[in-house]
Design an enzyme around this catalytic site. Structure first.
Site: not given
Length: 335
Positions: A183, A253
Site C-alpha cells: 500500500h 490488486d
C-alpha cells in the site's frame, strides 16, 4: 459495452456524478469499502443503485470481508469473524476441526454478503507466511505450510460458494515473502525460482481451477527484473497462466496503492498490456476513476470470455439453518 475495470464509490449512497459515470463508462463491477457500509438496508440499496446505473442485474459487486483486521462489515450490524490464521492454528491442533471451521466461517460470510446482493468476496489469501512477512499480511494468512494453506484455502472457497458468493484467490504469485507494505511502497522479493516453486507457488497451483484471482504488486527480480507482477507479462504468461494453469479472470490488486508508479491511466495501461483482464481501482476518487476508465478497453476476446465464465459459476446460496451453523462455528472456534 462493458469496460475492463472495477470501480469504488465515495460514500454510502451514489452521487449523481457517480451514477452518470457508471452509466456512461460501464465498469465491470463495483468494490465496497468500510466507508460505504452503514447498515444492511442502506448497503442493499447502494448495491441495487449501482446495478440500476449500469443496467445489469448481474454486475459483480465485490468486497474484502476476510475476518480479523480486514472486515468492511462490522458489528453491531454484522457478525465479526476471526482472521485466517486462527483457522491455521486450529488446523495444526486438529486438521478436521480447522477445515470445518474455515468452511463454515466462509459459508456464513457468503450468506451474509449474498443477502445484500454482494456476489464476490476477495478471499482467500493463499500467501504463505514467513518469519519476515510484512504485518500488512500477517494474520490474514493461514500459516507457514503450503499444503495447509492450500487445504484451508479450498475450504474457504467452497464455503463462500455455498453461501452464494464467488471467491477471489490472492495475491498471485505470492505475497508472503514481502517485507514492506505494498500500500505504501513496492516490495522486492529476491528469492530464487526453486524456493518460490517449492513454497509460494504451491497453493496457487493447487487451487488454480477457481474462476477469479488477484495479482500482487510485488517485484520478483528472478522472474522479471523490471516489473511488478501486476505489470509483468513474463510473470502472468509464464507463471500465473503457465505454471499455475490459471485460466480464469485475472484482476489487479488496487492500482491506487503506492507500490505502482505513474498516474492511474499509466498504471492501468501497463496492467492491461501485461495480460490482466480487469483493473481494480478502489479509492472512489472521481478524477482517478475517469483516468482508469479512459485506459480500460471494452471487454472482448479472451478477457470477455473469462469474465463471463466467472459470472457463470456464481451459484445460488445453499439453504441452511443459519442459527445451527453459527452455533457449530462458535463451538469449533471455542467461543
Amino acid at each position: 459495452m462493458i469496460k475492463a475495470f472495477i470501480s469504488g464509490c465515495a460514500g454510502q449512497a451514489l452521487s449523481g456524478e457517480e451514477i452518470s459515470f457508471y452509466s456512461e463508462q460501464q465498469p465491470w463491477g463495483l468494490i465496497l469499502f468500510r466507508r460505504n457500509c452503514g447498515d444492511p438496508e442502506q448497503l442493499t440499496a447502494l448495491v441495487a443503485s449501482f446495478r440500476e446505473a449500469v443496467g445489469r442485474a448481474d454486475a459483480p459487486v465485490l468486497i474484502d470481508q476476510e475476518g480479523g483486521r480486514v472486515q468492511r462489515l462490522r458489528p453491531p450490524h454484522w457478525a465479526s469473524f476471526p482472521p485466517q490464521k486462527r483457522y491455521g492454528d486450529l488446523y495444526k491442533v486438529d486438521p478436521q476441526r480447522g477445515r470445518e471451521a474455515a468452511y463454515l466461517g466462509a459459508s456464513l460470510i457468503g450468506h451474509q454478503l449474498r443477502s445484500m446482493g454482494i456476489t464476490v468476496n476477495c478471499l482467500p489469501l493463499l500467501d504463505v507466511l514467513t518469519d519476515k512477512t510484512v504485518d500488512a499480511i500477517g494474520d490474514r494468512a493461514y500459516g507457514v505450510e503450503p499444503e495447509m494453506v492450500a487445504v484451508l484455502g479450498k475450504e474457504t472457497c467452497e464455503g463462500l460458494l455455498a453461501g452464494g458468493v464467488l471467491p477471489v484467490l490472492k495475491h498471485l504469485p505470492g505475497h508472503g515473502r514481502a517485507t514492506v507494505d505494498s500500500h505504501l511502497e513496492l516490495p522486492c522479493v529476491e528469492a530464487e525460482l526453486d524456493e518460490l516453486i517449492g513454497v509460494d507457488f504451491a497453493p496457487f497451483e493447487a487451487l488454480s481451477s477457481y474462476p477469479l484471482a488477484m495479482t500482487a504488486h510485488i517485484r520478483f527480480p528472478k522472474l522479471d527484473p523490471h516489473n511488478p507482477a501486476t505489470q509483468s507479462r513474463e510473470i502472468i504468461e509464464n507463471v500465473i497462466r503457465g505454471r499455475f494453469g490459471f485460466s480464469g479472470c485475472l484482476m489487479t490488486d488496487d492500482i491506487s496503492m503506492e507500490a505502482l508508479g505513474g498516474d492511474m491511466r499509466e498504471r492501468a495501461s501497463h496492467s492491461f498490456a501485461a495480460g490482466c483482464d480487469i483493473v481494480l481501482h478502489c479509492n472512489g476518487e472521481m478524477d482517478q476513476m475517469r483516468m482508469v476508465a479512459d485506459a480500460a478497453p471494452e471487454l472482448s476476446g479472451m478477457s470477455d470470455r473469462r469474465c463471463r465464465e466467472a459470472l457463470g459459476r456464481l451459484p445460488d446460496a445453499q439453504e441452511v439453518d443459519l442459527e445451527a451453523t453459527q452455533a457449530r462455528f462458535r463451538q469449533l472456534m471455542g467461543d
